[in-house]
Design a protein around this motif. Sequence first.
Motif, PDB file in Angstrom:
ATOM      1  N   ILE A   1      39.771  45.101  13.719  1.00 45.47           N
ATOM      2  CA  ILE A   1      39.615  46.386  14.405  1.00 45.47           C
ATOM      3  C   ILE A   1      38.161  46.578  14.828  1.00 45.47           C
ATOM      4  N   TRP A   2      37.212  46.185  13.989  1.00 44.22           N
ATOM      5  CA  TRP A   2      35.784  46.299  14.346  1.00 44.22           C
ATOM      6  C   TRP A   2      35.471  45.486  15.597  1.00 44.22           C
ATOM      7  N   VAL A   3      35.991  44.275  15.663  1.00 41.61           N
ATOM      8  CA  VAL A   3      35.735  43.427  16.833  1.00 41.61           C
ATOM      9  C   VAL A   3      36.357  44.031  18.083  1.00 41.61           C
ATOM     10  N   GLN A   4      37.619  44.437  17.989  1.00 37.20           N
ATOM     11  CA  GLN A   4      38.315  44.984  19.149  1.00 37.20           C
ATOM     12  C   GLN A   4      37.680  46.298  19.618  1.00 37.20           C
ATOM     13  N   ALA A   5      37.159  47.081  18.674  1.00 34.81           N
ATOM     14  CA  ALA A   5      36.559  48.368  19.022  1.00 34.81           C
ATOM     15  C   ALA A   5      35.303  48.213  19.860  1.00 34.81           C
ATOM     16  N   ARG A   6      34.685  47.063  19.832  1.00 35.43           N
ATOM     17  CA  ARG A   6      33.422  46.848  20.520  1.00 35.43           C
ATOM     18  C   ARG A   6      33.609  46.021  21.802  1.00 35.43           C
ATOM     19  N   MET A   7      34.838  45.978  22.324  1.00 38.31           N
ATOM     20  CA  MET A   7      35.099  45.186  23.521  1.00 38.31           C
ATOM     21  C   MET A   7      35.902  45.997  24.535  1.00 38.31           C
TER      22      MET A   7
END
Length: 557
Positions: free
Chosen positions: A137-143
């Motif tokens: 979720i952290w990765v997807q939230a920043r893209m």
Amino acid sequence: MNQKETALKESFVKENIKYVGILILIGVILYFFQLGSMTLWDTDEALYTEIAREMQTTGDYLSTQWNYSPWFCHPPLYFWMVNLTSRVIGWNEFAARFPSAFFALLIVILVYFMGKLLINRKVGFLAGLITVTTLHIWVQARMVLLDMPFLFFLVAAVYFFFKGFLSEKYCYYAGFWISAGFAVLTKGPVGFLLPAIYVLFYLCITRQWKRALPLLYSWGIPLFLIISVPWYWAMARIYGQPFIEQTFGYFFITRIYAPVMNQDGPWYYYIPFFLAGFLPWTPFIPFMFYFLFKKFSDYRAKFLLSWVVFTFLLFTFAGTKRPNYILFIYPGLSIALGWAMYSVFHSQKFKKSSFMSFLAFSLSTLLVIGAFILASMHYYPDYYRQYSGSLFLLAAPIIVGGIIILFLTFRNKQWAFYGIVAMTVSVCLVITSYIPLVESLKPEPEIARTIKKLEKPGDGLTMRSNFGRQFSIIYYTQKKANFYHSDEELARGLREKPGQFVVMHRKNFDRIRDDFDMPLTIIKEKGEIILFYTGKDKSAPMQEDKGQDINTDTQAF
């Protein structure tokens, strides 16, 4: 507003402000810090941002276009959001990524309220902490990706269904339909299919069909149709059969039973993504399932277990597979694990099984980081010497955190849990701080800036269709590209249209260079990518001005 309503509102704020405030603070730090520090990544980030930009350029906010040609893969809601944020803070990477980060934050808050609905506020808080620190979720939230808004609407649909189901106040079922409508407008018909199949799956387990019947005649159904149908109807009127065949046939129905765009995988495809994506909480998964099976007579355990199992099985058997499809599993996992942790912290049950999970986390953390450092020293000595300082700065909070959590495991498991949260936040901040160092390894933005600096009126942009890096090149040059499917087509096209900037892989250029019977000038080589120009005037070839720095501002169009 009468006195009773005022008291209820004040009570609601007092009950939730502390927990929600902490979750928002952590979410803002993790999701928004350095959000616009990197240029866009190929493929999806540059693709989606370019679609949003072309909406503004053409003034056509109905049609989705890429490279100024119709593009039918996804509906327009996310692209409308990007346009909205860009009008407020300008066209830049931060604006493009803002909707993802914002909806990721809303997901964390929604998980809190769902945990509160199912068990209590403290379980909701623990579930929110797990969600906000989950790696995937952290990765997807920043893209720049559609998945965070889509996931929010899916979870909201499930939340409103269950709230209506538990309270038997069927007005909440309207929230299910409204959320599903926005999910359809974000990512297509699957936005209705997923929550609908999940509800059916849960009802098959519980056999409480009568309590869900009002869902079928809710006044939310016309709202669902008002939200989701008009755009599809308008696009079908404009583009006709091609739109219907691609949107409903290829990108929806075919995706279910066959791989679309070579996105396939074996039956175990999601297992490694699931285990890696749920970090740092992966070592607790066995304990969580053990807890749910022990509680299986509880309807809440059935609800959460069906959520997790349904999501995993559905996408495992689907023909098309991508890592982001499994995102729907994490909110259910977070609530289940939050409930299990709460039981450990506030009772004497599950002490032994939870102890083993905490111990496995601490030891695996120390072993993995040690193995990673040793492997870097052995297999990549040059990179290790160059980046050893950054590597140890990243490893420090992991090593220290692992040791502290190992100590707390024997003393206080609740503080060990909060230690994992703190360690994860620290590691994410260190990674975020060093991500801009990767910018120098990305050739596409620099190639695009070179083209912007040297282009003259009438110059074109040409690429092979199999180039794979065309999305960020088009976005940062703001030029419509000519694509060719073969070397012969490319050579013929360049003869017919001289004055072209051509971007391609070095290996392809070396293969076709001798076959070119026209003047060309190599302008820049960056990594595996080469940029050359086919000049209109052979006697005046184009050269890059080496004495003047190219503008490196990638934040504005």
